[in-house]
Scaffold this motif. Structure first.
Motif, short mmCIF file in Angstrom:
data_model
loop_
_atom_site.label_atom_id
_atom_site.label_comp_id
_atom_site.label_asym_id
_atom_site.label_seq_id
_atom_site.Cartn_x
_atom_site.Cartn_y
_atom_site.Cartn_z
N TRP A 1 0.22 -1.10 -0.39
CA TRP A 1 0.31 -0.03 0.05
C TRP A 1 0.32 0.84 -0.14
N ASN A 2 2.45 0.82 -0.31
CA ASN A 2 2.99 2.81 0.38
C ASN A 2 4.08 2.09 -0.57
N PRO A 3 4.60 1.93 -1.39
CA PRO A 3 5.68 1.81 -2.72
C PRO A 3 6.46 3.26 -2.04
N ASN A 4 7.74 2.77 -3.07
CA ASN A 4 8.30 3.56 -3.36
C ASN A 4 9.28 3.31 -4.37
N ASP B 1 6.40 6.45 6.73
CA ASP B 1 6.19 5.17 6.89
C ASP B 1 7.30 3.95 6.18
N ILE B 2 8.36 4.08 6.55
CA ILE B 2 9.22 3.88 5.44
C ILE B 2 9.33 2.04 5.82
N ALA B 3 10.24 1.27 5.37
CA ALA B 3 9.70 -0.13 5.52
C ALA B 3 11.15 -0.53 6.57
N THR B 4 11.11 -1.53 7.08
CA THR B 4 11.80 -1.83 7.82
C THR B 4 13.19 -3.20 7.21
N PRO C 1 15.21 22.58 11.33
CA PRO C 1 16.62 21.55 12.38
C PRO C 1 16.08 20.61 13.08
N TYR C 2 14.59 20.55 13.13
CA TYR C 2 14.09 18.74 14.10
C TYR C 2 13.58 17.31 13.06
N TRP C 3 13.83 16.69 12.92
CA TRP C 3 13.74 15.69 12.05
C TRP C 3 13.87 14.42 13.12
N THR C 4 12.87 13.28 11.98
CA THR C 4 13.00 12.07 13.49
C THR C 4 12.69 11.05 11.82
N MET C 5 12.71 9.13 12.66
CA MET C 5 11.98 8.41 11.22
C MET C 5 11.57 7.17 12.64
N ASP C 6 10.95 6.35 12.10
CA ASP C 6 10.63 5.10 12.66
C ASP C 6 11.87 4.33 12.77
N ILE C 7 12.23 4.45 14.19
CA ILE C 7 13.62 3.35 14.79
C ILE C 7 12.80 2.24 13.79
#
Length: 955
Positions: A316-319, A630-633, A654-660
């Motif tokens: 559902w979430n191609p790249n 919603d990045i991949a693992t 300056p403020y950025w984060t990700m799904d660890i």
């Protein structure tokens, strides 16, 4: 003599008259008139001086400029003195104390020179401007293009956050639009001492103005038998009784919910292996660019080379992934795509571009679909920090985030009940793993009530008690608030009565993925009234609970996944300001303004924290962070976050984060396997999962915000691995390290406001003279001291690290000394990320804490890494309010003199309520001759500090 004087006077008057026609003075600048050959040629160029180093350039083919309006530039910028030099035959020169900006009155071309006349940036010969008329929904505008000359050794960074793992955009192209995992910010920083902010809100492109085309519009195609006209598609199913299907494929374009209807009907893709193969023949020789769009597992071979090793994305979430290859005219080259779809609905596409046209090749190119005029801002600076400072002068200061936001964030997709979220926070406290923030993701409402802001009483029986309990556990709570509303909710109806809901999804009865699927849409954030209502609904229903932070999901806006571009525009427009074609990229900015201004209107001294999935230039002024969606693992996805985060930082936010750990998870991790076999051996997939998460946490601890989130398997440390496991120990170690470094980290938060600082720093920001660092995308500086070198390969136990010239370095874990200017293979054991300290660094280390507000740093260990002079200014304030804006904060300067071997702890400057007036500094030194591993409790010289300057001779 009298006749001669009269002649000179007449010539002067004639020249003055010509000059008057060539340009007009305006408030803050000048308008230069250009003679047109056609109605779409440049007619007027306007230069406006914002500051000595900031120039606003506008151009139009019309007789007059349209009325100015901007969504990204802050109001109230004062005009700066300048002069105009009209002594040049074919140009008008605007002069400030730092710049000389020339506009050709022949073609409107602009050149930016420094005060000594050296060219910094020049528009292409002939002006480089193109205006193509466009009309959308009755509004006229232009598709605009601007080409600048670009020397071969130029480097470009910025453009927001993209997922193709590209870093230096010189010679590359990027399409600028907003989508889940893709955040477009039209700002670049050049290594030629300037930045450029492209003021357009529509679909834009950088580097190449052309869209990618389907393969049959670029190449001659041949199937696997050699027949011209198509490739061969072979569809094989693992399901019994399903026959293999072979068919001709005129293109490989199954990229949205419309085009996937061209996949074989009634063929089960869920368990299929698909191969597209044949040959392509190029129409000309040169470098061809390709973009792969994929969901599921995919590989690409071109000319018998594996050009795209296996990649994966959820259905559902191609790249997208880009690559290029030189091809020869008339030469047939084998192409093979191996695709294993992910589920019954999946996406695959391969498109291409012919070699770039001559006027654009190797230059800096900007294109936008719809503007009223051509608009950009030139920002001059001696280094990237100064350029980013100029960008924030234009678009707004970055607020200081609350101190608790610098701590650890635990999130999950999703905590389904009140008990789940409280139980997990209690477990952190029980295990003594530091945490400040816990997050309630979507669907806490009743299933059919999205947008109601009301909790499902069965699962969340006491929302106030839940929030109070989180606070009692010394935690903060962030909640998901979407701009999405089901049409049955009262909130939808309230917007709808005012004409503030996008209507296309309602007209088409677009259903989402929840339960049977429900019809709803998004509110129009471009309406000031709608923004106020959006906040009011939150204020009436959620704010009274004491919720601390707001998670603004799907803020692209993502009304429906995987649609073609035209339908996306239809779903999110028309806006209150105009067509969605014109205002395509700035929804997240408007949506952030709604909550930021809303909260400050009711609690003006309570710091706002917003987290949004999209962004645009200026987002930083609304105390808003962005995460990478919603990045991949996968390991390649982890690696892509490094370059994505660095380019986002250079984009001025300056403020950025990700799904660890990544959000979307491969089936091999969620299929219910046993973690251990009967002999106690780890399942091979869980073994990899744990190492992936350990490495990702190691990297994430040095991102501006430290946050884990994702689908099952759950992301709490004990759910990743049992206590005692190397992954568990590593996660806990870096979480504790993050908290011990809080004096250092919070100082950087202060620097983002007072110094326009950037926390997560590409190496070129601090080592400008070393040209080798311009393409290094997998190392970065975390503030002035730490060089972070993530490990992103499974079972890697070493990696190559480049140590920039201009400094020498210390290994964080051993204290060993490394000479700069060389590449070294360094150890990377499972539990440690390679981490190095720049010579001359001073690092303040605070006490052991379980949350940021547990206790004040009455004892700070100062690590001093000898070898060259160094300084650090410790910043402190009241942590969670805006009193710093009125001067309530304190700075303590720390200065190391390498020659005299002294550390000067400066007189404290400033004060604030609750400030520690006395504390102890323990000074620990590390030198080439006396290496010392980092240790929280190391012995050192103890100094009692009461705010007065002290000079300490180091042992």
């Amino acid at each position: 003599m009298i006749r001669k004087k009269i002649h000179i006077l007449l010539v002067g008057l004639l020249l003055a008259g010509c000059s008057a026609k060539q340009y007009q003075m305006i408030d803050g600048g000048v308008v230069v008139n250009v003679k047109q050959k056609s109605k779409t040629d440049t007619h007027k160029v306007r230069l406006q001086v914002v500051r000595d180093e900031l120039i606003h350039v506008s151009a139009t083919p019309d007789n007059e400029f349209p009325k100015d309006s901007t969504l990204i530039i802050v109001p109230g910028l004062k005009n700066t003195p300048f002069t105009v030099d009209n002594s040049h035959k074919d140009s008008i020169m605007l002069v400030t104390s730092r710049l000389r900006v020339a506009v050709s009155n022949l073609d409107g071309g602009v050149k930016f020179k420094d005060k000594d006349g050296k060219v910094i940036l020049a528009e292409k010969q002939g002006g480089g401007k193109t205006f193509t008329p466009i009309e959308v929904e009755g509004t006229k505008g232009f598709s605009v293009r601007q080409i600048f000359n670009s020397p071969a050794d130029e480097a470009f960074h910025g453009l927001g956050q993209h997922q193709a793992d590209e870093f230096n955009y010189k010679g590359k192209s990027e399409e600028l639009f907003q989508y889940n995992t893709k955040v477009s910010v039209p700002f670049i920083v050049s290594n030629k001492n300037y930045g450029l902010l492209w003021d357009s809100y529509s679909l834009s492109r950088f580097g190449d103005s052309r869209p990618y085309k389907q393969l049959n519009n670029v190449f001659k195609l041949y199937d696997k038998t050699g027949k011209q006209g198509s490739l061969t598609g072979t569809y094989t199913s693992k399901d019994k009784g399903v026959e293999t299907l072979v068919r001709n494929e005129e293109s490989i374009f199954f990229e949205d919910i419309k085009s996937i209807k061209n996949l074989p009907k009634n063929f089960p893709l869920k368990n299929a292996n698909v191969t597209y193969e044949g040959e392509i023949e190029a129409p000309e020789s040169g470098d061809f660019k390709f973009t792969l769009y994929y969901a599921g597992y995919v590989k690409v071979y071109l000319n018998n080379k594996l050009v795209v090793p296996e990649r994966w994305r959820t259905a559902w979430n191609p790249n997208s992934y880009k690559f290029s290859m030189p091809l020869e005219a008339g030469k047939r080259v084998p192409l093979r795509i191996e695709w294993q779809p992910d589920g019954g609905t999946s996406y695959c596409g391969l498109r291409a571009l012919t070699p770039q046209q001559a006027d654009e090749k190797d230059n800096q190119v900007w294109w936008s679909e719809m503007n009223k005029k051509l608009d950009y801002y030139f920002v001059y600076g001696n280094d990237a920090d100064e350029i980013i400072k100029g960008y924030r002068m234009l678009t707004g200061k970055s607020q200081i985030m609350p101190k608790w936001a610098m701590g650890y964030w635990q999130s999950r997709e999703r905590y389904k009940t009140q008990d789940e979220i409280l139980t997990n926070l209690k477990e952190f406290r029980k295990r003594k793993i530091p945490i400040d923030n816990i997050v309630l993701d979507w669907n806490y409402w009743e299933e059919n009530a999205w947008g109601s802001h009301e909790f499902d009483k069965k699962r969340f029986p006491d929302p106030q008690g839940m929030v109070d309990s989180i606070h009692a556990l010394n935690g903060k709570m962030m909640i998901s608030v979407w701009p999405k509303f089901y049409k049955t909710t009262e909130h939808f109806k309230e917007f709808d009565r005012k004409g503030w809901m996008y209507q296309q999804a309602i007209k088409d009865s677009v259903r989402d993925w929840v339960g049977p699927g429900y019809v709803g849409s998004f509110y129009d954030a471009y309406s000031g009234g709608a923004r106020k209502l959006f906040w009011k609904q939150i204020y009436d229903n959620l704010y009274p609970l004491g919720i601390d932070a707001w998670w603004m999901d799907a803020s692209e806006p993502n009304v429906l996944d995987c649609t073609d571009m035209d339908y996306r525009k239809a779903l999110c427009g028309p806006t209150a300001l105009g067509s969605s074609t014109e205002y395509f990229n700035t929804y997240a900015l408007m949506n952030a303004e709604a909550i930021y201004n809303g909260q400050r209107s009711v609690a003006p001294n309570k710091r706002v924290f917003l987290l949004t999935r999209s962004g645009f230039a200026g987002l930083q002024r609304y105390s808003t962070a962005t995460w990478s969606g919603d990045i991949a693992t996968r390991w390649e996805d982890m690696k892509a976050q490094i370059s994505a985060g660095l380019n986002f930082a250079v984009s001025g936010i300056p403020y950025w984060t990700m799904d660890i750990g990544g959000f979307c998870v491969e089936d091999r991790y969620v299929a219910g396997q046993q973690q251990y076999d009967k002999n106690g051996q780890e399942n091979k997939d869980y073994k990899e999962w744990r190492e992936l998460n350990a490495r990702w946490f190691q990297f994430g601890a040095f991102a501006p915000l430290y946050r884990a989130h994702g689908q099952f398997p759950y992301r709490e440390p004990w759910n990743i691995a049992p206590e005692g496991h190397p992954a568990y120990k590593s996660i806990v170690y870096y979480t504790n390290l993050r908290y011990r470094l809080m004096p250092y980290i919070y100082t950087m938060a202060g620097m983002t406001y007072f110094n326009d600082y950037t926390i997560m720093r590409p190496l070129f920001m601090d080592f400008q003279a070393d040209k080798k660092v311009e393409n290094i995308s997998d190392q970065f500086m975390f503030g002035p001291a730490f060089m972070v070198c993530p490990v992103y390969s499974y079972e890697a136990r070493n990696r190559n690290v480049y140590f920039p010239a201009g400094s020498n370095w210390y290994d964080f874990y051993t204290g060993n000394y490394i000479t700069g200017g060389k590449q070294v293979s360094v150890d990377a054991p499972y539990e440690h990320i390679p981490l190095f300290i720049k010579e001359g660094s001073i690092i303040p280390v605070g006490p052991e804490i379980q949350y940021t507000g547990e206790k004040k740093a009455d004892k700070i260990v100062l690590y001093v890494y000898k070898g060259k002079d160094g300084s650090f200014t410790l910043y402190e304030d009241e942590d969670s309010n805006y009193n710093y804006e009125t001067g309530k904060y304190a700075n303590i300067s720390l200065t190391y003199n390498n020659t005299n071997n002294t550390l000067t702890i400066g007189e404290r400057k400033g004060q604030f309520d609750g400030m520690l007036k006395n504390r102890t500094f323990v000074i620990v030194t590390v030198s080439k001759d006396k290496p010392k591993a980092f240790n929280y409790d190391a012995d050192g010289q103890s100094v009692t500090y009461d705010g007065r300057e002290q000079k300490v001779t180091l042992k």
